[in-house]
Design a protein around this motif. Sequence first.
Motif, mmCIF file in Angstrom:
data_model
loop_
_atom_site.group_PDB
_atom_site.id
_atom_site.type_symbol
_atom_site.label_atom_id
_atom_site.label_comp_id
_atom_site.label_asym_id
_atom_site.label_seq_id
_atom_site.Cartn_x
_atom_site.Cartn_y
_atom_site.Cartn_z
ATOM 1 N N LYS A 180 1.023 -1.292 -0.100
ATOM 2 C CA LYS A 180 -0.086 -0.054 -0.082
ATOM 3 C C LYS A 180 1.139 1.161 -0.192
ATOM 4 O O LYS A 180 0.754 2.092 -0.767
ATOM 5 C CB LYS A 180 -0.891 -0.054 1.244
ATOM 6 N N SER A 181 1.615 1.313 0.822
ATOM 7 C CA SER A 181 2.870 2.360 0.972
ATOM 8 C C SER A 181 3.455 2.832 -0.196
ATOM 9 O O SER A 181 3.873 3.859 -0.779
ATOM 10 C CB SER A 181 3.701 2.421 2.164
ATOM 11 N N THR A 182 4.017 1.605 -0.768
ATOM 12 C CA THR A 182 4.570 1.721 -2.135
ATOM 13 C C THR A 182 3.593 2.242 -3.218
ATOM 14 O O THR A 182 4.219 3.196 -4.138
ATOM 15 C CB THR A 182 5.063 0.175 -2.564
ATOM 16 N N ALA A 186 -3.206 9.735 2.471
ATOM 17 C CA ALA A 186 -2.986 9.659 3.853
ATOM 18 C C ALA A 186 -2.579 8.463 4.114
ATOM 19 O O ALA A 186 -3.484 7.601 4.458
ATOM 20 C CB ALA A 186 -4.038 10.286 4.638
ATOM 21 N N ASP A 187 -1.295 8.199 4.387
ATOM 22 C CA ASP A 187 -0.766 6.802 4.608
ATOM 23 C C ASP A 187 -0.422 6.427 5.842
ATOM 24 O O ASP A 187 0.275 6.789 6.559
ATOM 25 C CB ASP A 187 0.515 6.717 3.793
ATOM 26 N N GLU A 188 -1.818 5.846 6.686
ATOM 27 C CA GLU A 188 -1.630 5.605 8.026
ATOM 28 C C GLU A 188 -1.256 6.787 8.927
ATOM 29 O O GLU A 188 -0.411 6.616 9.773
ATOM 30 C CB GLU A 188 -0.755 4.507 8.215
ATOM 31 N N ILE A 189 -1.868 7.913 8.652
ATOM 32 C CA ILE A 189 -1.357 9.341 9.370
ATOM 33 C C ILE A 189 -1.619 9.213 10.799
ATOM 34 O O ILE A 189 -1.062 10.063 11.572
ATOM 35 C CB ILE A 189 -1.989 10.453 8.596
HETATM 36 MG MG LIG Z 1 2.654 1.169 4.918
#
Ligand SMILES: [Mg+2]
Lengths: 285, 206
Positions: free
Chosen positions: B42-44, B147-150
Amino acid sequence: MSTAAVNVNRSLFKGLNLRQKTLLILGLTSFLLLAIVVSSLFIDNESLPTDFGSKNLSPSLEHPFGTDWMGRDMLTRTLKGLGLSIVIGALASLISAVLTVILGLLSSAGKAADSFVAWLVDLTLSIPHLLLIILISIGLGGGAQGVIIGVASTHWTSLTRIVRAEIKQLKTQDYIHISRNLGKSKWWIATKHILPHLIPQILLGTILMFPHAILHEASVTFLGFGLSPHEPAIGIILSESMRYLSAGYWWLAFFPGLSLLIVVLTFDLIGENLGKLMDPKNAHE
Amino acid sequence: MSLKGENISFGYKKNNLILNNVSISLDRGDVLGLIGDSGSGKSTLCKILAGYENNYQGKVSIDGKEVPKKGYNPVQLVFQHPEKSVNPKWKMKDILNEGSNISQDILDSFGIKKNWFNRWPNELSGGELQRFSLARALGPETRYLIADEITTMLDAITQAQIWNMVLDIVKERNIGVLVVSHEKNLIEKICHKVVYFKDINNVKHY
Ligand SMILES: [Mg+2]
Ligand SMILES: Nc1ncnc2c1ncn2[C@@H]1O[C@H](COP(=O)(O)OP(=O)(O)OP(=O)(O)O)[C@@H](O)[C@H]1O
């Protein structure tokens, strides 16, 4: 004996915290080096009279370092020589630091530039250090200029390596990517984000370069490829004194050599304590 | 008007695809949730959408046009760890205004106090830092926020506060938000739509 020394040490530093102690050591050592340089500036040929009536005297109260075969006071000669060494070391280290900053910024500009810097480092390191200094020094016609350029242009490699590694690491940081996404240029990022992290490293590296530069200058001069024989350098004093060593005039080499060692160690001490001060763990900036 | 990632394939190493033929679309004004297993990429994907990675296959576009490589990126990414998103040698006010002068409105709605401005990042809490990261990412030219797990590392109350602020601002400015989170409750509460990462990523897991 040694416990007594430790006790003196303790009572001397009592009431000082680590930071203050470090600052005190820094102040004292810097003062010592500055005193050597300043006093050497006031020594000219008149303060080194030739006096054949008092030649080759062993150390005494009047001549703590003894006298040489021309009756000159060895303490004065040593001071003059150390002053010159420190000045040459300073020049060489400064030039090296400037080179490091330029090459560091260059290597942060892009892949091709970085490979070029890496190649330059490897190339310089592939030739034995002393030999390279001698070659450059001879190539430039010897003398003070040759030695300074020779020493200065060969000491940037290790610091540049450290700086390159640091830059590589910094460039993976999220805030660098974010900066790019906020529309900042490579140059802007290099100077505003990366450079501030490198300055402490470069400062420390420059100071730790000093002893290397001084010793290299002294050894090149000692070997006869550096400063000319009428210059009052430590390397010259040492190589001259070799001729008199067999005659039993040990002080001619011993005290200048010891003084050189002390100066070199003093720089190490400064570097070490400065490193403690700039330790990222206790510096919030 | 939308941010689109089409047929994106990517791996950090050769022969090890993390994203295979992923397509995703985010409209302006939308709040889209993305749920997936840890380590699934996901982050990628977020990094690719925000232009942090270049060596991918496929296409990222805004309204059919390629995202410009230089200048302010209308797609801004905010990470889970705010302490990594700020230069430790910068003061907070410089960090905040790096991209553009952030308006007083945004500062007010995030509850950013003036007396934080002269502090160093390590003198603020994670939640306070994250407000700065978000405010910084919400400059006037921002159109999409990723918003990556902010709020993963924040407590429930702070988490709710921060999301309320973000949702107000993006609604007012018609910004599209991609919400990556492990917390189904959160996603259900704030998102208009939800995408399951395993449904859009064709990587085979053995
Ligand atoms: Mg991640
Ligand atoms: N810079 C990198 N270099 C090499 N491999 C990486 C890198 N970053 C991530 N990976 C790998 O890629 C895979 C996907 O990572 P990613 O961070 O995208 O997962 P994620 O879905 O965000 O996980 P999480 O929910 O835990 O945040 C993981 O297997 C991870 O180990």
